[in-house]
Enzyme design. Structure first.
Site, PDB file in Angstrom:
ATOM      1  N   ASP A 224       0.858  -1.180   0.000  1.00  3.34           N
ATOM      2  CA  ASP A 224       0.000   0.000   0.000  1.00  3.34           C
ATOM      3  C   ASP A 224       0.897   1.234   0.000  1.00  3.34           C
ATOM      4  OD1 ASP A 224      -2.257   1.840   0.695  1.00  3.34           O
ATOM      5  OD2 ASP A 224      -3.320  -0.018   1.173  1.00  3.34           O
ATOM      6  N   HIS A 270      -3.686   6.296   3.097  1.00  2.00           N
ATOM      7  CA  HIS A 270      -4.439   5.103   2.699  1.00  2.00           C
ATOM      8  C   HIS A 270      -3.932   3.858   3.401  1.00  2.00           C
ATOM      9  CE1 HIS A 270      -5.926   1.925  -0.037  1.00  2.00           C
ATOM     10  NE2 HIS A 270      -6.846   2.792  -0.410  1.00  2.00           N
ATOM     11  N   SER A 464     -11.269  -0.689  -0.883  1.00  2.00           N
ATOM     12  CA  SER A 464     -10.026  -0.693  -0.098  1.00  2.00           C
ATOM     13  C   SER A 464     -10.307  -0.725   1.393  1.00  2.00           C
ATOM     14  CB  SER A 464      -9.190   0.552  -0.412  1.00  2.00           C
ATOM     15  OG  SER A 464      -8.570   0.444  -1.660  1.00  2.00           O
TER      16      SER A 464
END
Length: 480
Positions: A224, A270, A464
């Protein structure tokens, strides 16, 4: 610690546990066999067959060397014809048989898979590497799949490579996208903060914790944007935390971009958010994760909203055999149990460029979880058309995860849909092309973010946010 010892040591009421954790597969009538039989997974299929069956390969330009056919993706030939140079991915024919890995314990299995892959890559790539060295061409060699990434070459080198019979296919380079949330709505000022987040309660993870199943002994990982490792909900779960206020980041962190070479970091947020949903818990009012007893490690496969092929392949290899901060001394004993991937493409047909990696992960006992993708990332309407699930979530040998509401099983309108054109013949049963195989909460999810050690954000929506629920669930199953 040997994983089999953990399994033998724990005794739990199975009926109650299974009734608790299988709610995560809310809309899909079955949890796919890979999730129920994680150790060991089914035998991986040979990637060479995927190459010859893919739509890209079918349309490729073929060059014949003796009795061998080398396929070239048209995009590579077009680029080098137009510009005079191009970068590309070179795939080799040889791949070891890894079937024996299934019958080995955790330590033996990882070592065997890594050794076999390294040995075959070293021998089969030898002549091509010598040629590229002689021509002073910059390249990167990988063993997680038997391939070489050529940074750039001219047409002469490109044409000469097509004369090596050990090469099977030359593909264009890939830049994948981070599957970013469809929205990041701020929490309302009067919105209640729950000790255990509603999405975590909804899938009944706390009931599993009450049975002593919280992921203890399991290791999760992510490819990620990185992780803020000092965050209060994540720091105690970081495998590099030595428990005395010091940290050892070797074997627990890798940044192939080189921006954060010595310790985990996250310039986007994220990766910190998804890791929070996997394992996050500050010991107090912020119980945001599925498996708070598990440990984590991470690789920065995406530097912003883009994920280069070189970084993703480097991360893939690091997951199979983590190395120190100098990218030396890889140790498959320290590989994680499961890897969360919230990146991919918007393709509507099977692209096997990463398939060999997934086969290697599975052979090593590492469970691959991928986000299905969101309509907003690809410019689709909501709900998106059928058949829009991107790669690698599209692969038949990974668990593709779709999104539902925070506290209901309604399929989210932004979540990309199947079916896939890459069937799962091993575990698909009557529905071998179904995607997603599993769904989980992906709307208005609150988790840790990167802006400070005490920062959280709710309102994040996307697949996600869903995938890390399943990665955390996998950690619970590994412990059980």
């Amino acid at each position: 610690m040997n994983k089999q010892v953990i399994i033998k040591r724990i005794s739990i009421p199975w009926r109650k546990l299974l009734g608790t954790i299988t709610l995560l597969a809310m809309l899909v009538a079955m949890l796919p066999a890979p999730a129920l039989a994680i150790r060991p997974p089914s035998s991986p299929s040979a990637p060479s067959s995927d190459v010859h069956q893919s739509p890209a390969a079918a349309a490729a330009i073929a060059s014949q060397v003796g009795e061998e056919v080398i396929e070239v993706e048209p995009a590579v030939a077009a680029e080098i014809q137009q510009k005079g140079t191009a970068g590309y991915l070179v795939y080799f024919r040889d791949r070891p048989s890894l079937d024996a890995a299934e019958r080995m314990d955790w330590i033996q299995r990882g070592r065997f898979v890594a050794q076999q892959l390294q040995s075959v890559a070293q021998s089969s790539q030898k002549q091509v590497r010598a040629y590229l060295d002689n021509k002073d061409v910059s390249y990167r060699s990988f063993w997680i799949d038997n391939m070489i990434l050529v940074e750039e070459s001219d047409v002469t080198v490109f044409n000469e490579l097509k004369r090596f019979p050990e090469i099977s296919i030359i593909r264009s380079r890939r830049t994948e996208m981070l599957i970013e949330p469809t929205s990041k709505e701020s929490l309302g000022i009067n919105e209640e903060i729950f000790a255990i987040e509603p999405n975590i309660s909804h899938v009944q993870a706390p009931d599993a914790w009450a049975l002593g199943i919280n992921g203890l002994g399991s290791v999760v990982s992510s490819i990620d944007t990185g992780v803020r490792y000092t965050h209060q909900a994540l720091v105690s779960h970081y495998r590099g935390n030595l428990g005395d206020g010091t940290f050892n980041h070797n074997y627990n962190w890798w940044d192939p971009y080189g921006d954060h070479p010595t310790a985990p970091a996250d310039d986007n947020g994220h990766g910190s958010h998804t890791m929070g949903t996997m394992v996050g818990d500050d010991g107090g009012s912020n119980q945001i994760g599925m498996a708070p007893g598990a440990k984590w490690l991470a690789c920065r496969g995406c530097n912003t909203n883009n994920c280069t092929d070189a970084a993703l392949l480097s991360c893939a290899q690091f997951i199979a055999a983590p190395w120190d901060l100098n990218q030396a001394n890889p140790d498959p004993d320290l590989r994680p149990d499961v890897v969360n991937n919230s990146w991919g493409d918007c393709g509507q047909s099977y692209d096997p460029w990463f398939r060999g990696v997934v086969d290697s992960w599975r052979a090593a006992g590492i469970y691959p979880v991928f986000s299905n993708g969101n309509s907003s990332n690809c410019g689709y309407s909501s709900p998106p058309p059928c058949g829009t699930v991107g790669n690698p979530a599209r692969y038949g040998n990974v668990t593709g995860v779709g999104a539902t509401g925070q506290q209901n099983g309604a399929y989210a309108t932004f979540s990309l849909r199947g079916p896939t054109d890459n069937a799962d013949p091993e575990n698909g049963g009557d529905y071998p092309t179904i995607k997603p195989q599993v769904v989980a909460p992906g709307s208005n999810i609150r988790s840790s973010v990167n802006t400070s050690d005490t920062a959280y954000e709710g309102g994040w929506s996307g697949t996600s946010m869903s995938a890390p629920h399943v990665t955390g669930l996998t950690a619970l199953i590994f412990q059980a």
